[in-house]
Design a protein around this motif. Structure first.
Motif, PDB file in Angstrom:
ATOM      1  N   LEU A   1      30.496 106.001  76.579  1.00  0.00           N
ATOM      2  CA  LEU A   1      29.382 107.018  76.637  1.00  0.00           C
ATOM      3  C   LEU A   1      29.240 108.596  76.489  1.00  0.00           C
ATOM      4  O   LEU A   1      28.819 108.647  75.516  1.00  0.00           O
ATOM      5  CB  LEU A   1      28.828 107.122  78.181  1.00  0.00           C
ATOM      6  CG  LEU A   1      28.545 106.221  78.437  1.00  0.00           C
ATOM      7  CD1 LEU A   1      28.305 105.056  80.192  1.00  0.00           C
ATOM      8  CD2 LEU A   1      26.308 105.050  77.730  1.00  0.00           C
ATOM      9  N   ALA A   2      30.279 109.034  76.234  1.00  0.00           N
ATOM     10  CA  ALA A   2      31.047 110.411  75.775  1.00  0.00           C
ATOM     11  C   ALA A   2      31.208 110.273  74.286  1.00  0.00           C
ATOM     12  O   ALA A   2      30.510 111.267  73.616  1.00  0.00           O
ATOM     13  CB  ALA A   2      32.119 110.747  76.615  1.00  0.00           C
ATOM     14  N   HIS A   3      31.519 109.721  73.666  1.00  0.00           N
ATOM     15  CA  HIS A   3      31.396 109.163  72.481  1.00  0.00           C
ATOM     16  C   HIS A   3      30.359 109.254  72.053  1.00  0.00           C
ATOM     17  O   HIS A   3      29.601 110.161  70.882  1.00  0.00           O
ATOM     18  CB  HIS A   3      32.622 107.908  72.309  1.00  0.00           C
ATOM     19  CG  HIS A   3      34.115 108.418  71.724  1.00  0.00           C
ATOM     20  ND1 HIS A   3      34.523 108.093  73.014  1.00  0.00           N
ATOM     21  CD2 HIS A   3      34.808 108.710  70.970  1.00  0.00           C
ATOM     22  CE1 HIS A   3      35.345 108.541  72.992  1.00  0.00           C
ATOM     23  NE2 HIS A   3      36.171 108.504  71.806  1.00  0.00           N
ATOM     24  N   ALA A   4      29.388 108.640  72.239  1.00  0.00           N
ATOM     25  CA  ALA A   4      27.915 108.341  71.769  1.00  0.00           C
ATOM     26  C   ALA A   4      26.724 108.876  72.266  1.00  0.00           C
ATOM     27  O   ALA A   4      26.444 109.764  71.225  1.00  0.00           O
ATOM     28  CB  ALA A   4      27.588 106.785  72.394  1.00  0.00           C
ATOM     29  N   LEU A   5      26.780 109.533  73.335  1.00  0.00           N
ATOM     30  CA  LEU A   5      26.141 111.056  73.770  1.00  0.00           C
ATOM     31  C   LEU A   5      27.114 112.553  72.936  1.00  0.00           C
ATOM     32  O   LEU A   5      26.211 113.222  72.558  1.00  0.00           O
ATOM     33  CB  LEU A   5      26.374 111.232  75.534  1.00  0.00           C
ATOM     34  CG  LEU A   5      25.692 110.307  75.733  1.00  0.00           C
ATOM     35  CD1 LEU A   5      25.871 110.566  77.635  1.00  0.00           C
ATOM     36  CD2 LEU A   5      24.330 110.447  75.595  1.00  0.00           C
ATOM     37  N   ARG A   6      28.297 112.524  72.006  1.00  0.00           N
ATOM     38  CA  ARG A   6      28.779 113.064  71.770  1.00  0.00           C
ATOM     39  C   ARG A   6      28.358 112.965  70.022  1.00  0.00           C
ATOM     40  O   ARG A   6      28.671 113.779  68.710  1.00  0.00           O
ATOM     41  CB  ARG A   6      30.089 113.651  71.846  1.00  0.00           C
ATOM     42  CG  ARG A   6      30.695 113.695  72.770  1.00  0.00           C
ATOM     43  CD  ARG A   6      31.720 114.491  73.076  1.00  0.00           C
ATOM     44  NE  ARG A   6      32.937 113.704  73.166  1.00  0.00           N
ATOM     45  CZ  ARG A   6      33.294 113.338  73.946  1.00  0.00           C
ATOM     46  NH1 ARG A   6      33.743 113.644  74.796  1.00  0.00           N
ATOM     47  NH2 ARG A   6      34.307 112.186  73.391  1.00  0.00           N
ATOM     48  N   GLY A   7      27.356 112.190  70.263  1.00  0.00           N
ATOM     49  CA  GLY A   7      26.704 111.857  68.237  1.00  0.00           C
ATOM     50  C   GLY A   7      27.651 110.952  67.339  1.00  0.00           C
ATOM     51  O   GLY A   7      27.478 110.153  65.819  1.00  0.00           O
ATOM     52  N   ALA A   8      28.264 109.985  67.743  1.00  0.00           N
ATOM     53  CA  ALA A   8      29.467 109.222  67.409  1.00  0.00           C
ATOM     54  C   ALA A   8      28.999 108.010  67.494  1.00  0.00           C
ATOM     55  O   ALA A   8      27.611 107.213  68.169  1.00  0.00           O
ATOM     56  CB  ALA A   8      30.988 108.779  68.330  1.00  0.00           C
ATOM     57  N   ASP A   9      28.958 107.348  66.347  1.00  0.00           N
ATOM     58  CA  ASP A   9      28.471 105.713  66.457  1.00  0.00           C
ATOM     59  C   ASP A   9      28.850 104.118  67.053  1.00  0.00           C
ATOM     60  O   ASP A   9      30.167 104.065  66.386  1.00  0.00           O
ATOM     61  CB  ASP A   9      28.136 105.256  64.795  1.00  0.00           C
ATOM     62  CG  ASP A   9      27.574 104.236  64.295  1.00  0.00           C
ATOM     63  OD1 ASP A   9      26.814 103.629  65.746  1.00  0.00           O
ATOM     64  OD2 ASP A   9      27.333 103.642  63.162  1.00  0.00           O
ATOM     65  N   VAL A  10      28.893 104.212  68.221  1.00  0.00           N
ATOM     66  CA  VAL A  10      29.202 103.547  68.723  1.00  0.00           C
ATOM     67  C   VAL A  10      27.918 101.592  69.042  1.00  0.00           C
ATOM     68  O   VAL A  10      26.746 102.302  69.605  1.00  0.00           O
ATOM     69  CB  VAL A  10      29.206 103.769  70.575  1.00  0.00           C
ATOM     70  CG1 VAL A  10      29.633 103.235  71.557  1.00  0.00           C
ATOM     71  CG2 VAL A  10      30.363 105.414  70.167  1.00  0.00           C
ATOM     72  N   SER A  11      28.856 100.739  68.457  1.00  0.00           N
ATOM     73  CA  SER A  11      28.296  99.837  68.912  1.00  0.00           C
ATOM     74  C   SER A  11      27.147  99.914  70.072  1.00  0.00           C
ATOM     75  O   SER A  11      28.350  99.446  71.257  1.00  0.00           O
ATOM     76  CB  SER A  11      28.352  98.909  68.180  1.00  0.00           C
ATOM     77  OG  SER A  11      27.762  97.729  68.732  1.00  0.00           O
ATOM     78  N   GLY A  12      25.691  99.495  70.467  1.00  0.00           N
ATOM     79  CA  GLY A  12      25.562  98.824  71.429  1.00  0.00           C
ATOM     80  C   GLY A  12      24.959  99.694  72.277  1.00  0.00           C
ATOM     81  O   GLY A  12      24.310  99.788  72.982  1.00  0.00           O
TER      82      GLY A  12
END
Length: 505
Positions: free
Chosen positions: A343-354
């Protein structure tokens, strides 16, 4: 029977911590000791254990009483030893050879795994180190057991074990517990001492009920103080009027009366006691920005795995909207940390599947280790390197968080756990997030700090996903509850069932 009697006890370490404290510890007492961080709990424990001399007053122990103190941390000399060796070495040298069997009995009582007992303490988690400290304190079957923050670093299962362990102690054993865990205090104590600089308050009640009684007393004191000051002000007004009349008339009698009224007003003002006000050292305040998107975070059939690829759980479709405060519940090892990392990676703008984060999301992330704060940076640089603020503004902000000017050039690594937590909360506030991602945010916060954080999180429309083992915090802050169970992430109505199962182990 009185085991420890403290009379007019006082301690000052630069500034006064407590004074005129009377405390009697009786057989079978279960006492909760409550105060803000840095306000003297550990010092008082040291005094009761005979390790610290008070500045004033005296402590008298019953003849032959055995007192054991569980301190918050292991000494450097302990960390290189195995659990078994560290506990064995704490036994009296003259009886060590034939009393060594006590070590395994003490560890068994706290469900300490057999395969960890010969490992160096330095290689164990903070939780297992804490259990080892607790077992060591109990080795000599003391009459008085002093426990300083026994639940720090423990998960709910371990907290449940400690609660049952305390309940199973001999009824005549007295236990004094210094803790910020409100639910734990309610479970294991029936008497509460609120330690204060002056006027410490002792109630024959568990924490929550004692806190209610204390609030009533403080409110009554505030009303008395206000009435006293009003009376003094009225006397001064009367004195001023009589003084004018006396000057104009030349009356010696009125001059004497004027002095009497002023003296009476001064006596009332001197005797008037303001209501007790003590906040955690530095206020916990957060700030948030509005979010324009209705859905801030969406999760769709995500599979969470261990670093080596082993499947932990899968999710269905979940979302988070403004005002949602999601509590992530699950046993240790179930995958909470892995999900929080993704979640932290996705919320920082990274492309995280799902995982899809909304475009208006501004994230405030605090992990359990406070890893975003470098121990080598100074307090001043911890703020200055992140935010374009002037030196005076940084000093003002740090002072508001409870940091004295002379500490600003010291490395973060020299701070206590509570001080690092306050620094982390200050950084979080300055980020002005609308989405909080918090892993054990109440670790090292005292009760005042916990309640302030609860108020900040529940008082706005920011969203949050939070992992916490603090039952009271979860119940107060959460309005949604996601639970990892049997390989699935599901939403439940509340945390009660999870708490009950986790505490049973």
């Amino acid at each position: 029977m009185s085991l420890i009697t403290a009379r007019l006890l006082g301690m000052a370490l630069g500034a006064p911590l407590f004074s005129n404290l009377d405390l009697v510890v009786q057989k079978g007492d279960r006492i909760g000791l409550v105060a803000a961080n840095g306000r003297g709990k550990s010092t008082l424990m040291g005094c009761l254990a005979g390790l610290v001399d008070p500045t004033e007053g005296a402590i008298q122990n019953a003849r032959g009483v055995r007192i054991a103190l569980m301190q918050q941390d292991l000494g450097a000399e302990d960390l290189a030893h195995s659990v078994r060796a560290a506990l064995t070495d704490s036994l009296p040298a003259e009886t060590r050879d034939w009393d060594a069997w006590r070590v395994d009995v003490a560890l068994d009582a706290l469900d300490f795994p057999a395969d960890l007992r010969d490992r160096p303490l330095a290689t164990l988690s903070g939780g297992w180190q804490r259990i080892a400290l607790l077992a060591r304190a109990a080795l000599d079957e003391p009459d008085v057991l002093l426990l300083d923050e026994p639940t720090n670093h423990l998960d709910l299962e371990r907290i449940g074990i400690v609660e049952r362990w305390i309940a199973a102690l001999p009824k005549e054993t007295a236990v004094v517990v210094a803790s910020h865990d409100r639910a734990f205090l309610d479970a294991v104590t029936w008497r509460t001492l609120f330690l204060r600089t002056t006027g410490s308050a002792d109630f024959a009640l568990p924490y929550s009920r004692a806190r209610d009684s204390l609030d009533v007393e403080d409110q009554a004191a505030a009303r008395r103080h206000e009435m006293d000051l009003r009376e003094a002000a009225q006397l001064r007004r009367q004195a001023a009027k009589l003084n004018n009349i006396g000057v104009n008339s030349g009356s010696d009698l009125l001059t004497v009366k004027t002095r009497q009224l002023k003296a009476r007003a001064e006596r009332i003002e001197t005797a008037a006691k303001p209501a007790f006000r003590e906040e955690s050292a530095g206020r916990i305040r957060l700030a948030e920005r509005g979010a324009t998107a209705r859905t801030l975070l969406a999760i769709d059939t995500l599979t969470v795995t261990t670093p080596d690829g082993r499947k932990l759980f899968t999710t269905g479709r979940l979302w988070v909207q403004p005002g949602d405060r999601v509590m992530l519940l699950g046993a240790n090892g179930s995958g909470k940390s892995q999900l929080m990392d993704r979640l932290a990676h996705a919320l920082r703008g990274a492309d995280v599947s799902g995982i899809r984060a909304g475009p208006s999301v501004i994230t405030g992330h605090v992990d359990q280790a406070l890893s975003h704060i470098d121990g080598g940076e100074t307090l001043q640089s911890a703020i200055g390197s992140r935010f374009p603020l002037g030196e005076q503004r940084i000093r003002t902000l740090l002072a508001g968080a409870g940091f004295a000017v002379e500490r600003l050039a010291r490395p973060v690594a020299t701070l206590s756990g509570g001080q690092r937590a306050r620094l982390a909360m200050l950084i979080l506030r300055l980020q002005q997030p609308n989405f909080y991602l918090l892993d054990e945010p109440t670790n090292h916060l005292d009760i005042e700090g916990q309640e302030a954080l609860e108020g900040e999180l529940t008082g706005g429309e920011a969203a949050a996903i939070i992992v916490s083992h603090d039952r009271r915090f979860v119940e107060t802050v959460g309005n949604r509850f996601w639970r990892i169970q049997r390989g699935r992430l599901i939403e439940e109505d509340g945390p009660a069932e999870f708490f009950a199962e986790a505490m049973r182990g």
